[in-house]
Design a protein around this motif. Structure first.
Motif, mmCIF file in Angstrom:
data_model
loop_
_atom_site.group_PDB
_atom_site.id
_atom_site.type_symbol
_atom_site.label_atom_id
_atom_site.label_comp_id
_atom_site.label_asym_id
_atom_site.label_seq_id
_atom_site.Cartn_x
_atom_site.Cartn_y
_atom_site.Cartn_z
ATOM 1 N N SER A 1 0.826 -1.205 0.000
ATOM 2 C CA SER A 1 0.000 0.000 0.000
ATOM 3 C C SER A 1 0.862 1.257 0.000
ATOM 4 O O SER A 1 0.618 2.197 -0.756
ATOM 5 N N GLU A 2 1.899 1.254 0.841
ATOM 6 C CA GLU A 2 2.762 2.440 0.914
ATOM 7 C C GLU A 2 3.504 2.656 -0.393
ATOM 8 O O GLU A 2 3.770 3.780 -0.801
ATOM 9 N N MET A 3 3.826 1.553 -1.029
ATOM 10 C CA MET A 3 4.558 1.641 -2.293
ATOM 11 C C MET A 3 3.743 2.388 -3.344
ATOM 12 O O MET A 3 4.300 2.985 -4.250
ATOM 13 N N PHE A 4 2.426 2.334 -3.222
ATOM 14 C CA PHE A 4 1.597 3.072 -4.177
ATOM 15 C C PHE A 4 1.375 4.509 -3.736
ATOM 16 O O PHE A 4 0.564 5.223 -4.309
ATOM 17 N N GLY A 5 2.079 4.913 -2.693
ATOM 18 C CA GLY A 5 1.957 6.295 -2.254
ATOM 19 C C GLY A 5 0.711 6.567 -1.438
ATOM 20 O O GLY A 5 0.223 7.692 -1.413
ATOM 21 N N ALA A 6 0.188 5.534 -0.759
ATOM 22 C CA ALA A 6 -0.983 5.752 0.078
ATOM 23 C C ALA A 6 -0.572 6.519 1.325
ATOM 24 O O ALA A 6 0.509 6.311 1.864
#
Lengths: 654, 345
Positions: free
Chosen positions: A243-248
């Motif tokens: 999720s963080e990798m998608f910039g969430a």
């Protein structure tokens, strides 16, 4: 590390633990002997040392009663009430009224229909049919309004629990410091028998539905807090990474990934919270919660077992429906297609509105049928034929007397007067020392002394004696059942529904069938406690044995151990921590039940507490009894948990 | 060929896990061994002074065994793990200097990752998994679903969009992972051992698909693997990693023909060299001597195993031709023999 050390590691650790325990036992034994000798010498020298001296009573009751009087006199004027308590009280009261009138407005047939459809959707068609009939049964038994009232109270308490509990769980997950603060609080909340919560709220709010809702909330909130936190902590780090990798943002990750991932755990918490609320809402009848609990309580007090059974059955029906429904939702897999339910559900809603407008709210009277009279007949028959079979001295009555005279009473005598109180305290200190260390030992000593200073020594020892008897019996029955369940899947499958059923019954309701058979006194309380605690004892034993790794069992078998050898030398030692948890849970459940049994002549602390709830002049002593219960619960809990920790094998070296 | 554009630049990247990173860093700089640093400071050096560049459209494979720090490296490059020192530049932006909001923007639009165990969200349908990156960006529902379905058909998963990931096979799940990463149209894609959880046959299919997809999309790819053969198959350039540091980086041919040390040589020994090395890797440039018309011809992209039978059949070298059929070099039998023999020694 060499290859030889690796397999040697755990085995050596285990050996070390056993050695440590052996020397520990020797030391413990020595210390106990010392305490006994010292205590008896002291009691010879100082007369009146057997019973805790009455003159040492710190007299908590008096100030409490004074505080209560003050609270009553200042309810309309003091800031504590006008600014703080009354608004809370009014809001809760309004919420209950609103929900109750909404529930009462709905046409009666919506309830069986909704239950049927809901259970069909959440579980199976069979569950739906049974749920449908179950709700009917409550109406047929003429307990419709009481049922709605219980439901309204539950509804408010559960909504408050979730509205506060889930955010608390999230906060505990977010901040380790907050979690560290919250965890012991929740532990303490769960250690206390629910019954005890009633006392302080009666003191503050008087008797009625508001203190009921608040105590139900406090009793029921811990699981949802805990499981929300656990669920969030157990979200796979890879999911969060993705999720963080998608910039969430953190919020997005929480909303889109963490909370949905934690959903099963949170819903399991919701299920437990609902069940605890159900159990507590019945107990809260003691302080005027009304509803079905009130019917049980009133009927039991007048020994109207038939009516009590009807109300009890209704409560059990409600509890099972709520349990299966919330469990069904919690365990539903996301992939299943359940859209077919929508038109049926929509139809039910439409029927609700139309029926409500047409004023179909009352359950039709023509459908009533009660079985109270049959129960009364049966109880009458039992009292003649079972209570003392043909005056032969065999039957439940003589059995009760026998157990009371030969087991419970002597034990009570032993604890409260034969063993001088300093010796009892000394034993507590030594056990605490042996189990964990100096702090636990001193803590137990202080707690026991405080029990004495509160003037509750005799009652506490009475309760302790009942707890010991009930726990021993529960374990004698429960542990073998657990062992059998662990060894034979078929036995477990056969046993499970029975235990599930026992566990779903709210504690208070369990008293009803026991009283049918055993009348009032200490024995029905003890038997009800055994029934109440048995599922936990069996379950944790079973669980502990099943957790023993399969290969380790195979290793034992490969050396040609017999089944018994394997059990004794491998399975049970490895399952020891879980067995200790089984014992801990058994003790805590038994204690909470023994206290409730105060109502049916169980005596001890429970009786004092009940009296405090019922008579305004005994609130002070009731409060003292409540504190003593909490202290006793704390001692037993810490002690057993410390032993469980001690039995755990040393952690693996990374 | 167009001018190479640098999209990824990593320089002097360090990652030290533990409580005393600066101390450990100083020790590491003096050349103290990893184990010794750990014993002394309790800190683990995960990535040790890594520097490299990757150009647009290039596939850069980092190959290393477990514990070599390759996974940490790729996480430092996306700042899922905060690097201790050094810079990571992606499409001209300094990722290491970005604040939280800038980092989020970069992650939303410039980079994406495919994970080892897929890391699909089990509570979301396949299509919602693929649309996740767009949802996070705030793309409107219909639009992102449409784009997600498009990508699902790109990876060959038409008709699976309404399933849940756990209902799919491993290979299909990783296709979803790939589609999810591609959905945000990133410049740079990180692959963290994406195929290692798949069984060998599926893995080969996925590798082939990866190659054909890359031929079409021409993204910059950073690919992590522990499988040397996979590295040889997929890479434009390879870096061999050990104990957090790059031991060698270069093309497959360079690594196979000139392993930097025994550690690298150990990998190359079992490599199917004739399958992996292409004619262009061993050819000698066309010198004064013009090739005879009768000599055999072979494409620059043909593996050595195709050249071997031709070389054995004639005493002459082969003419290596580019895509247009123009001769660009000569492949001599003795060169091939040396490499193949050296490999099996």
């Amino acid at each position: 590390m060499t290859a030889i050390e690796v397999p040697g590691g755990p085995a050596a650790g285990l050996g070390g633990r056993l050695r440590l325990r052996d020397s520990g036992i020797r030391r413990l034994f020595g210390a106990l002997v010392l305490v006994f000798v010292g205590g008896y010498v002291a009691s010879w020298l100082l007369p009146g040392f057997g019973v805790f001296p009455e003159s040492w009573d710190v007299g908590f009751a008096e100030p409490i009663d004074r505080a209560r009087r003050w609270l009553i006199n200042n309810q309309t004027t003091h800031g504590l009430y006008t600014v703080f308590l009354n608004p809370i009280s009014d809001a809760i009261d309004a919420a209950i009224r609103w929900i109750e009138s909404a529930l009462a407005w709905l046409p009666w047939y919506v309830y069986p229909a909704f239950t049927g459809v809901g259970l069909w959707w959440a579980r199976s068609r069979m569950a739906g049919v049974l749920g449908f009939l179950g709700v009917w049964a409550i109406g047929v038994l003429e307990l419709w309004e009481e049922g709605l009232s219980t439901l309204a109270l539950m509804g408010v308490a559960v909504i408050i629990s979730l509205a506060i509990g889930i955010p608390l769980g999230i906060a505990a997950w977010r901040s380790d410091r907050f979690a560290k603060l919250l965890r012991p609080t929740l532990d303490a909340m769960q250690t206390m028998p629910g019954f005890v919560y009633l006392i302080p709220f009666v003191l503050l709010f008087g008797i009625g539905r508001v203190p009921s809702v608040i105590s139900v909330f406090i009793f029921a909130v811990p699981p949802v807090v805990r499981l929300t936190e656990v669920g969030l902590r157990n979200v796979a780090p890879s999911m969060v990474e993705a999720s963080e990798m998608f910039g969430a943002t953190d919020r997005q990750t929480l909303r889109l990934v963490r909370l949905p991932q934690a959903r099963p755990a949170i819903l399991a918490g919701v299920n437990q919270t609902i069940m605890l609320a159900m159990s507590m809402v019945v107990i809260a009848a003691f302080i005027g919660a009304g509803g079905l609990g009130q019917v049980v309580l009133r009927s039991l007090s007048s020994l109207d077992v038939g009516r009590a059974t009807e109300a009890g059955v209704s409560i059990v029906i409600m509890a099972i429906i709520l349990d299966r429904f919330s469990q069904g939702i919690a365990t539903a897999s996301p992939g299943r297609d359940a859209r077919w339910i929508r038109p049926i559900f929509g139809g039910t809603v439409a029927a609700a509105v139309v029926g409500g407008l047409l004023n179909h709210s009352a359950f039709p009277e023509g459908l009533n049928w009660q079985f109270a009279s049959y129960i009364d007949d049966a109880v009458g028959w039992m009292q003649i034929h079972l209570y003392d079979i043909a005056d032969s001295g065999i039957g439940t009555g003589p059995f009760s007397d026998f157990v009371t005279l030969n087991l419970v009473s002597p034990l009570r005598e032993l604890f409260s007067s034969s063993i001088p109180w300093p010796v009892m305290i000394g034993i507590g200190v030594v056990l605490g020392l042996a189990a964990r260390g100096i702090r636990l030992g001193l803590g137990i000593g202080a707690a026991l002394t405080l029990i004495g200073l509160l003037g509750t020594w005799e009652n506490a020892m009475d309760t302790l004696a009942q707890v010991v008897v009930a726990v021993v019996v529960t374990l004698i029955i429960g542990i073998p059942l657990g062992i059998m369940a662990a060894q034979r899947d078929r036995f477990q499958t056969a046993l499970n529904p029975f235990l599930d059923f026992l566990q779903t019954i709210p504690s208070f309701v369990l008293l009803v069938p026991v009283i049918m058979l055993f009348h009032v006194g200490r024995i029905p309380g003890i038997i009800a406690s055994i029934l109440y605690a048995l599922p936990a004892a069996v379950h944790y034993t079973d669980l502990g044995l099943r957790r023993v790794p399969h290969e380790i069992g195979e290793a034992a078998d490969s050396f040609g151990s017999t089944r018994l050898q394997r059990l004794r030398k491998v399975d049970l030692p490895l399952a020891a921590p879980e067995l200790m948890v089984a014992i801990n849970q058994t003790i805590m459940l038994v204690l909470s039940m023994v206290v409730i049994a105060g109502l049916v002549g169980g005596g001890g602390l429970g009786f004092e507490a009940v009296k405090g709830l019922r008579r305004s002049d005994s609130v002070g002593s009731g409060f003292e009894a409540g504190i003593a219960i909490v202290l006793l619960a704390g001692i037993l809990d810490r002690l057993t948990r410390a032993v469980a920790d001690r039995l755990r094998p040393p952690p693996a070296v990374a | 060929m167009t001018e190479a554009v640098r999209t990824v630049g990593v320089s002097g990247l360090w990652k030290v896990f533990g409580r005393k990173p600066s101390e450990a860093l100083a020790m590491a700089r003096e050349g103290v061994a990893r184990q010794e640093i750990q014993d002394e400071t309790g800190c683990l050096v995960g990535v040790r002074d890594v520097t490299f560049e990757v150009n647009q459209g290039e596939t850069f494979v980092v190959m290393g065994l477990s514990g070599s720090g390759k996974s940490t490296l790729v996480r430092c490059m996306s700042r899922l793990v905060e690097p201790t020192e050094g810079t990571v530049e992606i499409c001209g932006a300094d990722l290491t200097a970005a604040d939280a909001a800038e980092l989020r923007e970069l992650r939303r639009h410039k980079i994406a990752m495919v994970f080892q165990h897929f890391a699909l969200f089990p509570h979301r349908r396949v299509v919602d998994n693929v649309a996740y990156g767009l949802e996070v960006q705030g793309v409107e529902r219909n639009e992102r679903q449409e784009r997600a379905r498009e990508l699902l058909s790109t990876v060959g998963l038409d008709g699976w969009s309404d399933h849940y990931p756990q209902q799919l096979s491993g290979g299909m799940q990783q296709r979803v992972g790939l589609a999810r990463a591609l959905a945000v149209d990133p410049e740079v894609l990180f692959f963290d051992e994406p195929f290692s959880a798949l069984d060998p046959l599926i893995r080969r299919d996925m590798q082939d698909e990866f190659l054909s997809l890359q031929e079409r999309l021409q993204r910059t790819l950073i690919f992590i693997t522990h499988d040397f053969d996979e590295a040889l198959k997929l890479a434009d350039r390879i870096a061999i990693m050990r104990d957090g540091a790059f031991v060698q980086q270069g093309t497959a041919a360079e690594i196979l023909t000139e392993p930097a040390n025994d550690y690298v040589r150990a990998f190359t020994q079992d490599a199917p060299i004739a399958k992996v090395l292409l004619a262009c890797a061993l050819m000698r440039p066309l010198a004064a001597t013009a090739p005879e018309g009768s000599w055999g011809r072979i494409s620059t992209l043909a593996p050595l195993e195709e050249a071997l039978p031709l070389l054995l059949a004639s005493p002459n070298p082969l003419v290596v031709c580019d895509g247009e059929g123009e001769p660009v070099g000569l492949l001599h039998g003795e060169d091939v023999a040396e490499v193949v023999a050296g490999n099996s020694r």
